[in-house]
Design a protein around this motif. Sequence first.
Motif, PDB file in Angstrom:
ATOM      1  N   THR A  86       0.832  -1.210   0.000  1.00 41.39           N
ATOM      2  CA  THR A  86       0.000   0.000   0.000  1.00 41.39           C
ATOM      3  C   THR A  86       0.865   1.258   0.000  1.00 41.39           C
ATOM      4  O   THR A  86       0.638   2.180  -0.789  1.00 41.39           O
ATOM      5  CB  THR A  86      -0.944   0.009   1.216  1.00 41.39           C
ATOM      6  N   LEU A  87       1.867   1.314   0.864  1.00 36.06           N
ATOM      7  CA  LEU A  87       2.738   2.485   0.938  1.00 36.06           C
ATOM      8  C   LEU A  87       3.556   2.654  -0.342  1.00 36.06           C
ATOM      9  O   LEU A  87       3.760   3.773  -0.810  1.00 36.06           O
ATOM     10  CB  LEU A  87       3.656   2.384   2.152  1.00 36.06           C
ATOM     11  N   THR A  88       3.993   1.554  -0.912  1.00 35.16           N
ATOM     12  CA  THR A  88       4.737   1.610  -2.175  1.00 35.16           C
ATOM     13  C   THR A  88       3.859   2.178  -3.274  1.00 35.16           C
ATOM     14  O   THR A  88       4.273   3.074  -4.026  1.00 35.16           O
ATOM     15  CB  THR A  88       5.245   0.205  -2.562  1.00 35.16           C
ATOM     16  N   THR A  89       2.639   1.683  -3.378  1.00 39.87           N
ATOM     17  CA  THR A  89       1.709   2.164  -4.402  1.00 39.87           C
ATOM     18  C   THR A  89       1.399   3.639  -4.196  1.00 39.87           C
ATOM     19  O   THR A  89       1.415   4.423  -5.147  1.00 39.87           O
ATOM     20  CB  THR A  89       0.406   1.328  -4.376  1.00 39.87           C
ATOM     21  N   LEU A  90       1.153   4.033  -2.960  1.00 37.91           N
ATOM     22  CA  LEU A  90       0.885   5.432  -2.653  1.00 37.91           C
ATOM     23  C   LEU A  90       2.064   6.305  -3.064  1.00 37.91           C
ATOM     24  O   LEU A  90       1.891   7.342  -3.707  1.00 37.91           O
ATOM     25  CB  LEU A  90       0.590   5.589  -1.155  1.00 37.91           C
ATOM     26  N   PHE A  91       3.253   5.887  -2.729  1.00 33.77           N
ATOM     27  CA  PHE A  91       4.445   6.653  -3.079  1.00 33.77           C
ATOM     28  C   PHE A  91       4.583   6.783  -4.587  1.00 33.77           C
ATOM     29  O   PHE A  91       4.805   7.882  -5.113  1.00 33.77           O
ATOM     30  CB  PHE A  91       5.713   5.984  -2.499  1.00 33.77           C
ATOM     31  N   LEU A  92       4.453   5.689  -5.304  1.00 29.44           N
ATOM     32  CA  LEU A  92       4.617   5.728  -6.750  1.00 29.44           C
ATOM     33  C   LEU A  92       3.525   6.536  -7.436  1.00 29.44           C
ATOM     34  O   LEU A  92       3.789   7.242  -8.412  1.00 29.44           O
ATOM     35  CB  LEU A  92       4.689   4.312  -7.311  1.00 29.44           C
ATOM     36  N   LYS A  93       2.308   6.474  -6.933  1.00 26.33           N
ATOM     37  CA  LYS A  93       1.215   7.289  -7.485  1.00 26.33           C
ATOM     38  C   LYS A  93       1.507   8.780  -7.300  1.00 26.33           C
ATOM     39  O   LYS A  93       1.190   9.588  -8.173  1.00 26.33           O
ATOM     40  CB  LYS A  93      -0.122   6.958  -6.812  1.00 26.33           C
ATOM     41  N   ASN A  94       2.104   9.127  -6.181  1.00 27.61           N
ATOM     42  CA  ASN A  94       2.404  10.530  -5.890  1.00 27.61           C
ATOM     43  C   ASN A  94       3.696  11.027  -6.522  1.00 27.61           C
ATOM     44  O   ASN A  94       3.987  12.205  -6.490  1.00 27.61           O
ATOM     45  CB  ASN A  94       2.459  10.761  -4.375  1.00 27.61           C
ATOM     46  N   ASN A  95       4.467  10.104  -7.058  1.00 26.08           N
ATOM     47  CA  ASN A  95       5.762  10.474  -7.631  1.00 26.08           C
ATOM     48  C   ASN A  95       5.878  10.104  -9.095  1.00 26.08           C
ATOM     49  O   ASN A  95       6.961   9.784  -9.581  1.00 26.08           O
ATOM     50  CB  ASN A  95       6.885   9.852  -6.803  1.00 26.08           C
ATOM     51  N   GLY A  96       4.750  10.122  -9.783  1.00 21.06           N
ATOM     52  CA  GLY A  96       4.743   9.995 -11.233  1.00 21.06           C
ATOM     53  C   GLY A  96       4.996   8.650 -11.830  1.00 21.06           C
ATOM     54  O   GLY A  96       5.357   8.545 -12.988  1.00 21.06           O
ATOM     55  N   LYS A  97       4.820   7.593 -11.079  1.00 17.76           N
ATOM     56  CA  LYS A  97       5.055   6.246 -11.629  1.00 17.76           C
ATOM     57  C   LYS A  97       3.753   5.529 -11.835  1.00 17.76           C
ATOM     58  O   LYS A  97       2.791   5.731 -11.212  1.00 17.76           O
ATOM     59  CB  LYS A  97       5.948   5.428 -10.694  1.00 17.76           C
TER      60      LYS A  97
END
Length: 69
Positions: free
Chosen positions: A58-69
């Motif tokens: 969940t945290l990985t997905t959140l991070f990537l969604k917020n950082n253009g991935k």
Amino acid sequence: MKKEYWDVTDEQVIEKTGKPIAFWMETLKEFHAADKKSNEVVAFLQEMHAVPRYWARTLTTLFLKNNGK
């Protein structure tokens, strides 16, 4: 993937990981998670920070969604 998967609150994250979302986002930024495969990031959170698998994902997905991935 359903939006609810990464649409979590600080309360939820603190309850399950002991730290707020901002802490995890900074940790992943310092780890250069945007330049890594998501499985590497999940493994990092699990192995180095003892984050349960679901919350690591969940945290990985959140991070990537917020950082253009």
